[in-house]
Design a protein around this motif. Structure first.
Motif, PDB file in Angstrom:
ATOM      1  N   GLY A   2     -15.524  28.490 -14.419  1.00  0.00           N
ATOM      2  CA  GLY A   2     -16.257  27.228 -14.369  1.00  0.00           C
ATOM      3  C   GLY A   2     -17.686  27.338 -14.839  1.00  0.00           C
ATOM      4  N   ASP A  50     -13.313  30.724 -19.648  1.00  0.00           N
ATOM      5  CA  ASP A  50     -12.561  29.622 -19.054  1.00  0.00           C
ATOM      6  C   ASP A  50     -11.179  29.511 -19.676  1.00  0.00           C
ATOM      7  N   SER A  85      -7.899  29.994 -17.451  1.00  0.00           N
ATOM      8  CA  SER A  85      -7.079  28.783 -17.340  1.00  0.00           C
ATOM      9  C   SER A  85      -5.672  29.007 -17.850  1.00  0.00           C
ATOM     10  N   ARG A 134      -8.208  27.147  -9.334  1.00  0.00           N
ATOM     11  CA  ARG A 134      -8.417  25.769  -9.789  1.00  0.00           C
ATOM     12  C   ARG A 134      -9.431  25.039  -8.903  1.00  0.00           C
ATOM     13  N   ILE A 135      -9.335  25.236  -7.584  1.00  0.00           N
ATOM     14  CA  ILE A 135     -10.297  24.585  -6.686  1.00  0.00           C
ATOM     15  C   ILE A 135     -11.707  25.110  -6.950  1.00  0.00           C
ATOM     16  N   ARG A 182     -12.913  26.618  -9.657  1.00  0.00           N
ATOM     17  CA  ARG A 182     -13.370  26.225 -10.989  1.00  0.00           C
ATOM     18  C   ARG A 182     -13.842  24.778 -11.002  1.00  0.00           C
ATOM     19  N   ALA A 183     -13.072  23.882 -10.360  1.00  0.00           N
ATOM     20  CA  ALA A 183     -13.455  22.470 -10.326  1.00  0.00           C
ATOM     21  C   ALA A 183     -14.786  22.272  -9.601  1.00  0.00           C
ATOM     22  N   GLU A 184     -14.968  22.959  -8.488  1.00  0.00           N
ATOM     23  CA  GLU A 184     -16.230  22.845  -7.749  1.00  0.00           C
ATOM     24  C   GLU A 184     -17.396  23.416  -8.560  1.00  0.00           C
ATOM     25  N   LEU A 200     -17.651  23.588 -11.883  1.00  0.00           N
ATOM     26  CA  LEU A 200     -17.958  22.644 -12.960  1.00  0.00           C
ATOM     27  C   LEU A 200     -18.781  21.476 -12.449  1.00  0.00           C
ATOM     28  N   ARG A 201     -18.497  21.032 -11.231  1.00  0.00           N
ATOM     29  CA  ARG A 201     -19.243  19.906 -10.664  1.00  0.00           C
ATOM     30  C   ARG A 201     -20.652  20.319 -10.245  1.00  0.00           C
TER      31      ARG A 201
END
Length: 297
Positions: free
Chosen positions: A120, A127, A131, A174-175, A177-179, A181-182
């Motif tokens: 992320g 990435d 991914s 995935r969790i 990476r998403a956090e 990125l945010r």
């Protein structure tokens, strides 16, 4: 000369965090389902830790004078085909379930969180590689992947734990990476970079602590999945090996006695349902309380 005593003001950020924490604790206390799940989960964890002290009988000791005994004051949950006390075996079996549930999640987090942070934060090639690896593992359903890995590693509780932990890594990646990125675009991360903060500082002092809420929720979701996975692997002979007690082993052994002794399957099954439901209820409550969009960060 009078000396004035001055009180140092509390940092606004610290005050906001204290208020947010207090509000979340109050919200959690008002969530009866989450509290119920937390209490039941705590009971299972304590039972696993104190199994030798609270089990009324030796779980592996046969008693051929009490074979397939119905539930009674002497044996609250009855006995199995070898006369072994069902309650003692369930208590010790919950130890295997909790061990796999906790250790497998820790293993998944130890591997998945750093990979998710790197994917992320750095993006591009890193990435893309992480991914694609995650997508490949997610192409297999969780239990199918766990069964396949356990079959390759060999039947044992340790190998079952490793297989389940590896199977949970993609969800953790995935969790995280998403956090990441945010969070990497929020103001305080940008300020840390401007002030000379290196990548390690930004990742582990600013991004990871603020992703903790989502990761805690993921852990409470991963534990019941690991408990079910351990029961399945033991049921198939790929986890705990008899005569060691396990909820999955008990269900496997009960197949031949469903008509004359249904309690052999009912009570271990209820234990699995209660444990998984408890952690799911706790996870749902924590998700509501720790939702980053519903509170102050």
């Amino acid at each position: 000369m009078t000396t004035a005593t001055q009180t140092l003001p509390t940092a606004p950020g610290a005050t906001a965090k204290k208020r947010a924490t207090g509000g979340r604790l109050r919200a959690l206390r008002r969530n009866r389902l989450a509290l119920t799940g937390g209490v039941i989960a705590a009971v299972f964890v304590l039972a696993a830790l104190l199994a030798p002290l609270i089990a009324p009988y030796d779980p592996a000791q046969p008693d051929f004078g009490n074979v397939l005994a119905e539930p009674s004051w002497a044996h609250w949950l009855g006995t199995d085909d070898l006369g072994r006390d069902q309650l003692s075996r369930i208590v010790h079996g919950s130890r295997a379930s909790m061990q796999v549930g906790l250790v497998a999640v820790v293993l998944a987090f130890v591997i998945g969180v750093p990979l998710g942070l790197l994917a992320g934060y750095y993006g591009r090639v890193t990435d893309s590689v992480v991914s694609r690896l995650t997508d490949t593992m997610l192409a297999f359903p969780f239990l199918v992947l766990a069964v396949g890995l356990a079959a390759i590693l060999g039947p044992s509780l340790t190998n079952a734990t490793i297989a389940i932990g590896i199977s949970q890594i993609p969800a953790v990646i995935r969790i995280t990476r998403a956090e990441t990125l945010r969070l990497k675009h929020v103001d305080y991360v940008g300020a840390a970079v401007v002030n000379g903060g290196g990548d390690t500082t930004v990742l582990f002092r600013h991004i990871l602590p603020n992703a903790t809420s989502a990761l805690i929720v993921q852990a409470t979701v991963g534990i019941p999945a690991a408990i079910i996975g351990e029961a399945l692997l033991s049921f198939l002979g790929l986890g705990v090996q008899p005569p060691a007690p396990s909820l999955g082993v008990m269900l496997s052994g009960a197949q031949s006695f469903l008509a004359p002794a249904p309690w052999l399957a009912v009570f271990p099954g209820l234990a699995i349902v209660a444990a998984t439901l408890a952690f799911n209820l706790l996870g749902d409550g924590l998700r509501d309380v720790l939702d980053p969009r519903g509170g102050t960060r």
